[in-house]
Structures are given as structure tokens and as C-alpha cells.
Design an enzyme around this catalytic site. Structure first.
Site, PDB file in Angstrom:
ATOM      1  N   SER A 157       0.769  -1.562   0.279  1.00 53.23           N
ATOM      2  CA  SER A 157       0.311   0.148   0.249  1.00 53.23           C
ATOM      3  C   SER A 157       0.930   1.322   0.354  1.00 53.23           C
ATOM      4  O   SER A 157       1.293   1.087   0.577  1.00 53.23           O
ATOM      5  CB  SER A 157      -1.216   0.209   1.103  1.00 53.23           C
ATOM      6  OG  SER A 157      -0.996   1.066   1.350  1.00 53.23           O
ATOM      7  N   TYR A 182      -1.992  -1.121  10.737  1.00 55.08           N
ATOM      8  CA  TYR A 182      -1.885  -1.231   8.990  1.00 55.08           C
ATOM      9  C   TYR A 182      -0.833  -0.759   8.184  1.00 55.08           C
ATOM     10  O   TYR A 182      -0.245  -1.668   7.207  1.00 55.08           O
ATOM     11  CB  TYR A 182      -3.058  -0.329   8.037  1.00 55.08           C
ATOM     12  CG  TYR A 182      -3.336  -0.989   6.697  1.00 55.08           C
ATOM     13  CD1 TYR A 182      -3.941  -1.745   5.927  1.00 55.08           C
ATOM     14  CD2 TYR A 182      -3.151   0.124   5.735  1.00 55.08           C
ATOM     15  CE1 TYR A 182      -3.950  -2.072   4.968  1.00 55.08           C
ATOM     16  CE2 TYR A 182      -3.020  -0.341   4.434  1.00 55.08           C
ATOM     17  CZ  TYR A 182      -3.849  -0.863   3.251  1.00 55.08           C
ATOM     18  OH  TYR A 182      -4.044  -1.259   2.475  1.00 55.08           O
TER      19      TYR A 182
END
Length: 250
Positions: free
Chosen positions: A131, A144
Site C-alpha cells: 500500500s 495497517y
């Protein structure tokens, strides 16, 4: 005809990836923890229920792949969850552990069990879904971010270890991708920041050079490229598909 495995491939970005590989003429196998989504995966894509963070289930999956396909050419390690959205002082440890288990342990287990199949044929491609959060960081998303940052380190190490066996490894780093998942992320961030979801969404788009969010097809196109011979000298790279993010705090 390549043999392609995509974890978390029964919906979202993973399903779009699966459909793109299938349209290219590849044999595709997807896994997911969502049994209903697995049951709805369209033919000819093969689908099965599997928890990417459960080593027993992953070991069984790869035994089945070896038995049915005789090997594996492309691994798309795509399983991930958004994890808790909260200031660091309020971050729940159980949520932290769960997020790292799915995003990071799942990636490690996929690579661990794919490696012997690829080594046996002296070739292969591993594509990890990281990401832009793994490149820049994102406020209120510590688990995350930590997991996706670690996925890049894992990928680089795997690329070094397996390169001598003809195996390439890279990571795709999507930015904000249109779909139900980013809708949930935006809603959680809006609540954490006391903003409206639409204001957060507009901030995400405004923070990119192209002033728009990506689509799942953009990520799938990158996966197809990385799996192709056109990318034969690309390994160990974290490649953003995000319209050039330059402001990660809308």
C-alpha cells in the site's frame, strides 16, 4: 498457460486481478475467508475457502495446488484487512495483532509455501499487495501501516533469496482504490477525525497529482505487467499505483 494463485481473490481488487489473469488465458485459483464470495466466483476461476493467516490451511491449499496443477507460476499475495482506526494511545492490541496476522503473516505464509513449487521449476513470480501506507505512513492507521511497510521488507528479502532460482518478487502499492473497502476505510477515518466521509474522500483525491482515486483495474494491470516477460528484469521493487500521492493526511 500460467498457473496463478491469488489470496483474498473472491472480491474487490483480488477478484478483478483474477478476472484479468483469466481473460489473459491463465488458469486462476483464488482463496478467501468469505465462503459466500467464494461460492459466487465465476467460472473458469477455481475458488476455495482459506484463511491466509492460518498455516495449516495454507499448507493444505498448496498441497492441493501441487496435486491438481503440478506447480505454480504466479503468486499474488493479496490478503489483507484494514485493521483498527484510532490514535496510537487508543490502539487495541488485539486489533493490532489481527491486522499484522492477516497482512504480514499471510504474505509470509504464501511465500513460504509457494517457494518450493517455484524452485522446482526454476522460475516464478511473486506479487505482494502492499500500500502507499507502506511507503509514507498514514495517521490513525498504525497496524495497517506497520504491516504494509513490513510486507515491502519481506518482498525485498524474498527477491534476494529466490532470485538465483529464477524467481522474481515485487510489491504493488495501491493508493486509495474505488470500491467498498475504501468506503469502509473512509467512514472509519471520518469518524476518528470528526469529518464527513465525503470530505475525507475529497482529501484523498486532492492529495494525488491526478486528482482522482484509482480503480481496481489499475492494480490488476500492474499485476499482469509484473507477471509478464516484459518485466523480466524487475524484481525487489515497490511500485505505487496511486496517481502520485503527495499528501497522505487529508
Amino acid at each position: 498457460m500460467r498457473r496463478v494463485l491469488i489470496t483474498a481473490g473472491a472480491n474487490g481488487i483480488g477478484l478483478v486481478m483474477a478476472q484479468a489473469f483469466a481473460a489473459a488465458g491463465d488458469r486462476v485459483w483464488v482463496t478467501d475467508v468469505d465462503a459466500a464470495a467464494v461460492a459466487a466466483v465465476p467460472a473458469p476461476i477455481r475458488a476455495s475457502v482459506c484463511d491466509a493467516a492460518n498455516e495449516g490451511q495454507m499448507a493444505t491449499l498448496f498441497k492441493e495446488i501441487s496435486a491438481e496443477w503440478g506447480g505454480l507460476d504466479v503468486l499474488c499475495s493479496n490478503a489483507g484487512i484494514k485493521g483498527p482506526t484510532a490514535p496510537i494511545e487508543d490502539m487495541p492490541l488485539d486489533g493490532w495483532h489481527q491486522c499484522l496476522a492477516v497482512n504480514l503473516d499471510g504474505a509470509m505464509l504464501a511465500a513460504k509455501h509457494a517457494a518450493p513449487l517455484m524452485k522446482a521449476r526454476g522460475a516464478g513470480v511473486m506479487i505482494f499487495t502492499s500500500s502507499t501506507s507502506g511507503l509514507y505512513g498514514t495517521p490513525f492507521r498504525a497496524p495497517y501501516v506497520a504491516a504494509k511497510w513490513a510486507v515491502i521488507g519481506l518482498m525485498k528479502t524474498v527477491a534476494m533469496e529466490l532470485g538465483p532460482f529464477g524467481i522474481r518478487a515485487n510489491a504493488i502499492c495501491p493508493g486509495s482504490v474505488n470500491g467498498p473497502r475504501i468506503d469502509r476505510v473512509i467512514e472509519a477515518e471520518a469518524e476518528a477525525k470528526g469529518m464527513t466521509p465525503e470530505a475525507v474522500r475529497q482529501g484523498y483525491a486532492a492529495g494525488t497529482a491526478l486528482k482522482r482515486l484509482s480503480d481496481p483495474e489499475d492494480v490488476a494491470d500492474m499485476a499482469l505487467f509484473l507477471a509478464s516477460d516484459a518485466a523480466r528484469m524487475i524484481s525487489g521493487q515497490a511500485l505505487a499505483v496511486d496517481g502520485m500521492t503527495y499528501n497522505v493526511d487529508p
